[in-house]
Design a protein around this motif. Structure first.
Motif, PDB file in Angstrom:
ATOM      1  N   CYS A   1      -0.723 -33.345   4.772  1.00  0.00           N
ATOM      2  CA  CYS A   1      -1.700 -32.193   5.573  1.00  0.00           C
ATOM      3  C   CYS A   1      -3.143 -32.856   5.261  1.00  0.00           C
ATOM      4  N   ALA A   2      -3.342 -34.033   5.339  1.00  0.00           N
ATOM      5  CA  ALA A   2      -4.640 -34.740   5.126  1.00  0.00           C
ATOM      6  C   ALA A   2      -5.359 -34.609   6.392  1.00  0.00           C
ATOM      7  N   GLY A   3      -4.910 -34.335   7.564  1.00  0.00           N
ATOM      8  CA  GLY A   3      -5.700 -34.329   8.893  1.00  0.00           C
ATOM      9  C   GLY A   3      -5.638 -32.673   9.127  1.00  0.00           C
ATOM     10  N   GLU A   4      -6.126 -32.709  10.539  1.00  0.00           N
ATOM     11  CA  GLU A   4      -6.236 -31.414  10.922  1.00  0.00           C
ATOM     12  C   GLU A   4      -4.991 -30.547  11.262  1.00  0.00           C
ATOM     13  N   GLN A   5      -3.918 -31.407  11.389  1.00  0.00           N
ATOM     14  CA  GLN A   5      -2.578 -30.545  11.299  1.00  0.00           C
ATOM     15  C   GLN A   5      -1.453 -31.597  10.702  1.00  0.00           C
ATOM     16  N   CYS A   6      -0.499 -31.231  10.076  1.00  0.00           N
ATOM     17  CA  CYS A   6       0.651 -32.382   9.729  1.00  0.00           C
ATOM     18  C   CYS A   6       1.006 -33.273  10.614  1.00  0.00           C
ATOM     19  N   SER A   7       1.408 -34.314  10.080  1.00  0.00           N
ATOM     20  CA  SER A   7       1.787 -35.607  10.835  1.00  0.00           C
ATOM     21  C   SER A   7       3.174 -35.805  10.486  1.00  0.00           C
ATOM     22  N   GLU A   8       3.503 -35.211   9.386  1.00  0.00           N
ATOM     23  CA  GLU A   8       4.908 -35.354   8.825  1.00  0.00           C
ATOM     24  C   GLU A   8       5.308 -34.155   7.799  1.00  0.00           C
ATOM     25  N   GLY A   9       6.514 -34.322   7.303  1.00  0.00           N
ATOM     26  CA  GLY A   9       6.721 -33.385   6.348  1.00  0.00           C
ATOM     27  C   GLY A   9       7.453 -31.897   7.110  1.00  0.00           C
ATOM     28  N   PRO A  10       7.728 -31.065   6.280  1.00  0.00           N
ATOM     29  CA  PRO A  10       8.696 -29.696   6.688  1.00  0.00           C
ATOM     30  C   PRO A  10       7.901 -28.926   7.969  1.00  0.00           C
ATOM     31  N   CYS A  11       6.550 -29.020   7.847  1.00  0.00           N
ATOM     32  CA  CYS A  11       5.894 -28.295   8.928  1.00  0.00           C
ATOM     33  C   CYS A  11       5.396 -29.134  10.017  1.00  0.00           C
ATOM     34  N   ALA A  12       5.768 -30.418  10.104  1.00  0.00           N
ATOM     35  CA  ALA A  12       5.202 -31.275  11.203  1.00  0.00           C
ATOM     36  C   ALA A  12       5.698 -30.961  12.431  1.00  0.00           C
ATOM     37  N   GLU A  13       6.894 -30.767  12.907  1.00  0.00           N
ATOM     38  CA  GLU A  13       7.397 -30.381  13.727  1.00  0.00           C
ATOM     39  C   GLU A  13       6.996 -29.280  14.473  1.00  0.00           C
ATOM     40  N   ALA A  14       6.427 -28.323  13.743  1.00  0.00           N
ATOM     41  CA  ALA A  14       5.853 -27.106  14.308  1.00  0.00           C
ATOM     42  C   ALA A  14       4.298 -27.101  14.599  1.00  0.00           C
ATOM     43  N   GLN A  15       3.753 -28.535  14.574  1.00  0.00           N
ATOM     44  CA  GLN A  15       2.166 -28.841  14.614  1.00  0.00           C
ATOM     45  C   GLN A  15       1.572 -27.844  13.775  1.00  0.00           C
ATOM     46  N   CYS A  16       1.843 -27.903  12.403  1.00  0.00           N
ATOM     47  CA  CYS A  16       1.270 -27.032  11.431  1.00  0.00           C
ATOM     48  C   CYS A  16      -0.259 -27.176  11.211  1.00  0.00           C
ATOM     49  N   ILE A  17      -0.822 -26.034  11.235  1.00  0.00           N
ATOM     50  CA  ILE A  17      -2.549 -26.303  10.905  1.00  0.00           C
ATOM     51  C   ILE A  17      -2.704 -26.051   9.718  1.00  0.00           C
ATOM     52  N   ALA A  18      -1.975 -26.052   8.503  1.00  0.00           N
ATOM     53  CA  ALA A  18      -2.412 -25.834   7.365  1.00  0.00           C
ATOM     54  C   ALA A  18      -3.611 -26.666   6.884  1.00  0.00           C
ATOM     55  N   GLY A  19      -3.562 -27.774   7.321  1.00  0.00           N
ATOM     56  CA  GLY A  19      -4.885 -28.667   6.749  1.00  0.00           C
ATOM     57  C   GLY A  19      -5.927 -28.029   7.375  1.00  0.00           C
ATOM     58  N   ARG A  20      -6.096 -27.588   8.575  1.00  0.00           N
ATOM     59  CA  ARG A  20      -7.288 -27.040   9.110  1.00  0.00           C
ATOM     60  C   ARG A  20      -7.768 -25.785   8.430  1.00  0.00           C
ATOM     61  N   ILE A  21      -6.660 -24.971   7.871  1.00  0.00           N
ATOM     62  CA  ILE A  21      -6.901 -23.934   7.171  1.00  0.00           C
ATOM     63  C   ILE A  21      -7.336 -24.223   5.840  1.00  0.00           C
ATOM     64  N   LEU A  22      -6.966 -25.157   5.232  1.00  0.00           N
ATOM     65  CA  LEU A  22      -7.566 -25.431   3.945  1.00  0.00           C
ATOM     66  C   LEU A  22      -8.783 -26.044   3.980  1.00  0.00           C
ATOM     67  N   GLN A  23      -9.211 -26.704   5.129  1.00  0.00           N
ATOM     68  CA  GLN A  23     -10.690 -27.182   5.237  1.00  0.00           C
ATOM     69  C   GLN A  23     -11.544 -26.140   5.720  1.00  0.00           C
ATOM     70  N   GLY A  24     -11.037 -24.705   5.882  1.00  0.00           N
ATOM     71  CA  GLY A  24     -11.667 -23.665   6.533  1.00  0.00           C
ATOM     72  C   GLY A  24     -12.089 -23.640   7.803  1.00  0.00           C
ATOM     73  N   ARG A  25     -11.409 -24.638   8.666  1.00  0.00           N
ATOM     74  CA  ARG A  25     -11.591 -24.593  10.132  1.00  0.00           C
ATOM     75  C   ARG A  25     -10.913 -23.842  11.175  1.00  0.00           C
ATOM     76  N   ALA A  26      -9.749 -22.922  10.146  1.00  0.00           N
ATOM     77  CA  ALA A  26      -9.156 -21.957  11.042  1.00  0.00           C
ATOM     78  C   ALA A  26      -8.662 -21.124  10.016  1.00  0.00           C
ATOM     79  N   LEU A  27      -8.453 -19.895  10.585  1.00  0.00           N
ATOM     80  CA  LEU A  27      -7.780 -18.745   9.992  1.00  0.00           C
ATOM     81  C   LEU A  27      -6.451 -18.705  10.069  1.00  0.00           C
ATOM     82  N   PRO A  28      -5.636 -18.007   9.012  1.00  0.00           N
ATOM     83  CA  PRO A  28      -4.198 -18.077   8.953  1.00  0.00           C
ATOM     84  C   PRO A  28      -3.595 -17.449  10.343  1.00  0.00           C
ATOM     85  N   SER A  29      -4.386 -16.291  10.833  1.00  0.00           N
ATOM     86  CA  SER A  29      -4.001 -15.392  11.981  1.00  0.00           C
ATOM     87  C   SER A  29      -4.154 -16.519  13.275  1.00  0.00           C
ATOM     88  N   ASP A  30      -4.912 -17.707  13.041  1.00  0.00           N
ATOM     89  CA  ASP A  30      -5.061 -18.621  14.361  1.00  0.00           C
ATOM     90  C   ASP A  30      -3.672 -19.367  14.553  1.00  0.00           C
TER      91      ASP A  30
END
Length: 386
Positions: free
Chosen positions: A309-338
């Motif tokens: 989760c070190a980038g704007e979206q996950c590149s591997e891991g359980p959320c990768a195939e869904a283009q997870c935006i957890a990284g952006r949320i943790l950085q304050g660049r996106a809201l969960p509702s996005d």
């Protein structure tokens, strides 16, 4: 809530320009979403959520190590409850799954319970996965000192404690950063005081306001921060004097100094942060689970940088195939509702990303208090993650 309404009116009267503030405490995020504080703000005042959940920012590498230890028959792996469901780097892998497969994984509410467990189980190796900000680190330090005093050779620590001010500085250094002021974590301030925040405010020219958790305390912190911005004042202010003192808690700080050293450390969603974590001092290295079990190196290594989760979206891991935006949320660049998977494929029961696991994670807070609004959107597009 009448006092909150009065403070909101003061805020509207004080603000003359647009401002963007960030709270960096998951407990504050939870309270802001629960009480709708962000919905009371005047137009032009934006509040974004920072990486304030220690469960959420624990790197996948640490979870991988904890899972590997929990699979060993001689090991009892202990940690706080939320950690059992945080995904590691392998799809679908977490400590809860390891326990279901027969691993001995136990929930603790206090680090000192690990001490009692090690004494009751002298023929097993007890490993405590120690996570959290400066708030919980003193309890881990006390555990280490008591283990040393008792000479417990079957207790070790998998340390992943992180430090908040370096993460705040890293956010301000990011290209495109929009944060103009911070609401600082009151519980961290109760331990560390205000001194560590002074260089941050001075070097970056921002106001940092120590803030509590109740609706009126949060609104008072917002008002103080906006007033400083409007006046062009950078510095540290204490809007939580009932709990936070200038010097913090000297006893707790002494414990930290005695047991830990400051190290560069990866944060999930932010990458490696200089001076962003704590590690056991060399004289206590015999308590380090990584050394005892010859685990792969962690702090400051190339492997540590490769967090999913070190980038704007996950590149591997359980959320990768869904283009997870957890990284952006943790950085304050996106809201969960996005996130297109929010409330659908990603829920607290089946989290795709770490911020949906802990109750202090932004995604979990939004799911609990705002899921109805998110689900009212058009049908979700493929992808996304909490």
């Amino acid at each position: 809530m009448s006092h909150v309404a009065a403070l909101a009116a003061q805020l509207r009267a004080t603000q003359t320009r647009p401002w963007t503030l960030m709270e960096v405490c998951g407990g504050q995020t939870h309270a802001i979403v629960r009480w709708g504080i962000d919905q009371l703000l005047p137009e032009g005042l934006r509040l974004i959520h920072g990486p304030g959940c220690p469960v959420c920012v624990t790197p996948a590498t640490v979870l991988d190590q904890a899972q590997a230890l929990a699979r060993r028959p001689e090991v009892i792996l202990c940690s706080y409850g939320d950690m059992l469901r945080v995904p590691g780097s392998a799809p679908g892998e977490d400590l809860l799954g390891v326990r279901a497969a027969g691993g001995d994984v136990r929930l603790l509410t206090s680090p000192l319970q690990a001490l009692a467990l090690a004494r009751r189980e002298p023929h097993r190796q007890v490993v405590f996965l120690a996570v959290g900000f400066e708030t919980t680190a003193p309890a881990t330090a006390l555990l280490a000192l008591q283990a040393e005093a008792l000479g417990l050779g079957n207790l070790s620590l998998l340390v992943a404690h992180v430090r908040v001010p370096p993460a705040m500085a890293a956010i301000l250094r990011e290209p495109g950063n929009q944060v103009q002021g911070f609401l600082a974590a009151g519980h961290v301030g109760s331990v560390m005081g205000l001194a560590e925040l002074q260089p941050l405010a001075r070097d970056h020219g921002v106001p940092v306001v120590m803030t509590g958790f109740a609706p009126e305390e949060l609104m008072a912190g917002l008002l103080r921060c906006v007033a400083m911005l409007e006046a062009g004042t950078a510095g540290v202010a204490n809007a939580y004097p009932s709990v936070v003192r200038e010097q913090g808690n000297p006893g707790a700080r002494a414990l930290l100094e005695r047991v830990f050293r400051v190290v560069d450390q990866p944060w999930r969603g932010l990458g490696v942060i200089a001076a962003g974590g704590l590690a056991l001092r060399p004289e206590l290295a015999w308590l380090d689970a990584r050394q005892r079990f010859a685990l792969e190196a962690y702090c400051g290594t190339p492997a540590a940088v490769e967090d999913p989760c070190a980038g704007e979206q996950c590149s591997e891991g359980p959320c990768a195939e869904a283009q997870c935006i957890a990284g952006r949320i943790l950085q304050g660049r996106a809201l969960p509702s996005d996130c297109p998977a929010f409330g659908g494929r990603c829920t607290p029961e089946h989290p795709l990303g770490a911020p949906m696991v802990s109750s202090e994670g932004a995604c979990a807070a939004y799911h609990r208090y705002r899921a109805d609004k998110a689900q009212a959107r058009p049908a979700m597009a493929p992808g996304g993650g909490g």
